[in-house]
Design a protein around this motif. Sequence first.
Motif, PDB file in Angstrom:
ATOM      1  N   TRP A 151     -38.094 -18.192 -15.305  1.00  0.00           N
ATOM      2  CA  TRP A 151     -39.461 -18.708 -15.279  1.00  0.00           C
ATOM      3  C   TRP A 151     -40.221 -18.253 -14.019  1.00  0.00           C
ATOM      4  N   LYS A 152     -39.467 -17.894 -12.975  1.00  0.00           N
ATOM      5  CA  LYS A 152     -40.112 -17.474 -11.734  1.00  0.00           C
ATOM      6  C   LYS A 152     -40.786 -16.111 -11.862  1.00  0.00           C
ATOM      7  N   ALA A 153     -40.517 -15.422 -12.971  1.00  0.00           N
ATOM      8  CA  ALA A 153     -41.111 -14.099 -13.160  1.00  0.00           C
ATOM      9  C   ALA A 153     -42.630 -14.154 -13.153  1.00  0.00           C
ATOM     10  N   LEU A 177     -43.287  -6.219 -14.292  1.00  0.00           N
ATOM     11  CA  LEU A 177     -42.265  -7.016 -14.972  1.00  0.00           C
ATOM     12  C   LEU A 177     -42.780  -8.426 -15.237  1.00  0.00           C
ATOM     13  N   SER A 178     -43.458  -9.000 -14.248  1.00  0.00           N
ATOM     14  CA  SER A 178     -44.043 -10.327 -14.412  1.00  0.00           C
ATOM     15  C   SER A 178     -45.114 -10.314 -15.499  1.00  0.00           C
ATOM     16  N   ARG A 179     -45.941  -9.286 -15.499  1.00  0.00           N
ATOM     17  CA  ARG A 179     -46.993  -9.177 -16.518  1.00  0.00           C
ATOM     18  C   ARG A 179     -46.389  -9.046 -17.905  1.00  0.00           C
ATOM     19  N   VAL A 198     -45.299 -12.523 -19.008  1.00  0.00           N
ATOM     20  CA  VAL A 198     -46.445 -13.384 -19.327  1.00  0.00           C
ATOM     21  C   VAL A 198     -47.095 -12.950 -20.636  1.00  0.00           C
ATOM     22  N   PHE A 199     -47.368 -11.666 -20.780  1.00  0.00           N
ATOM     23  CA  PHE A 199     -48.058 -11.182 -21.982  1.00  0.00           C
ATOM     24  C   PHE A 199     -47.185 -11.328 -23.231  1.00  0.00           C
ATOM     25  N   SER A 200     -45.876 -11.106 -23.089  1.00  0.00           N
ATOM     26  CA  SER A 200     -44.985 -11.254 -24.246  1.00  0.00           C
ATOM     27  C   SER A 200     -44.909 -12.706 -24.692  1.00  0.00           C
ATOM     28  N   ALA A 258     -44.141  -0.514 -20.501  1.00  0.00           N
ATOM     29  CA  ALA A 258     -44.117   0.918 -20.212  1.00  0.00           C
ATOM     30  C   ALA A 258     -44.412   1.195 -18.737  1.00  0.00           C
ATOM     31  N   MET A 259     -45.310   0.404 -18.154  1.00  0.00           N
ATOM     32  CA  MET A 259     -45.687   0.620 -16.756  1.00  0.00           C
ATOM     33  C   MET A 259     -44.564   0.248 -15.784  1.00  0.00           C
ATOM     34  N   ILE A 260     -43.635  -0.592 -16.200  1.00  0.00           N
ATOM     35  CA  ILE A 260     -42.474  -0.900 -15.358  1.00  0.00           C
ATOM     36  C   ILE A 260     -41.760   0.403 -14.985  1.00  0.00           C
ATOM     37  N   TYR A 261     -41.671   1.307 -15.957  1.00  0.00           N
ATOM     38  CA  TYR A 261     -40.995   2.582 -15.736  1.00  0.00           C
ATOM     39  C   TYR A 261     -41.947   3.632 -15.170  1.00  0.00           C
TER      40      TYR A 261
END
Length: 338
Positions: free
Chosen positions: A73-75, A84-86, A89-91, A133-136
């Motif tokens: 949940w801290k993400a 990664l946090s985004r 949240v978006f998922s 995708a932006m994580i990578y």
Amino acid sequence: MHPPMSLIFFFLTAGTSIGLFIFMYAIEFLKLFGKGQGLPQEVILKLGVLELILIGLGAFGASFHLGHKLRAWKAIKRFRTSWLSREAVFSGAYGFTLLVYLVLNQVGANPFFEHLFGILTFVLGILSGFSTAMIYASNKFVLEWNSSITVIYYLLMYLMLGSTLMAYFSYLYNLPYLGVFIFLSFLFIALAFGFRLAFNIRQFYLKRPTLNEALNLPHNRPMRVIDTGSTTDNYCTEEFFYRRGKEMLSTVIPLAYLITFLVPLFLVLYAWITGTANHWIFGLTYLFVLFGSALERWSFFVEGNHVQNLFYGLYPEQGYTLRKGFMERKETKISLYG
């Protein structure tokens, strides 16, 4: 890089869920402007429930990649700075708005609120895929991934998964959109194939760093690894380098191309040209895309070379080739104060 099976599973489930919803809702949205007949409520319910199950399974599977699952949940706390946090949240928001949209659709609520949540779900699904995708793509330490090509073909694969599965359901429920989704399947498979090919071709032209650059030293005295500093495998040598995978890449990448793109393209073209339509041809198209995408994701992770591997003698050989004139004039400053 070592391929995490949980993230490959998340890609397949979330990608299918979001891709399928994009096309399902696009039909409903175009109906507002008198384009098409829309979908029966029963079909929307069945597809929507499938999409909810898939995104839920994806989130559950991705949790196995976390070291401390109870802290997941801290993400959300790093939303402003972390892709990664985004993604998290978006998922999560995508799954919630999808559920609300389905409820409003089934109870016959005010069309304004139904389509408001439909549009929100549509946008959140795209933002979720883009964030993943932006994580990578934003990772500057893995040069193979650090490109806009990564984002484009990642999203195209979502659309490829969604369009091929929607073609299957169009035939299964006798919907008047089969021809449209045969064409869209061909289009997105072909585009994804082209961008994946560009992703691999780009790797031949990467300007890889050297040890001198990593240590912020000029190139007039080339550095080389004499002792890796570790006689046994550790986290860095196992998670940032997958030796067995590197040995298998020459076999897996051509197989991934064949199963993910070439065979589905042949099946779709065959159905399109001959007018053949049955459960097998559309079901097999999606299954080939699904299984091939798993191989493609596996290859994508293994292809990644983290620059820290320079210090373990595990970086690609090109990394030790000095580039003339790149840093010869750079001054080396050593200071205790930065």
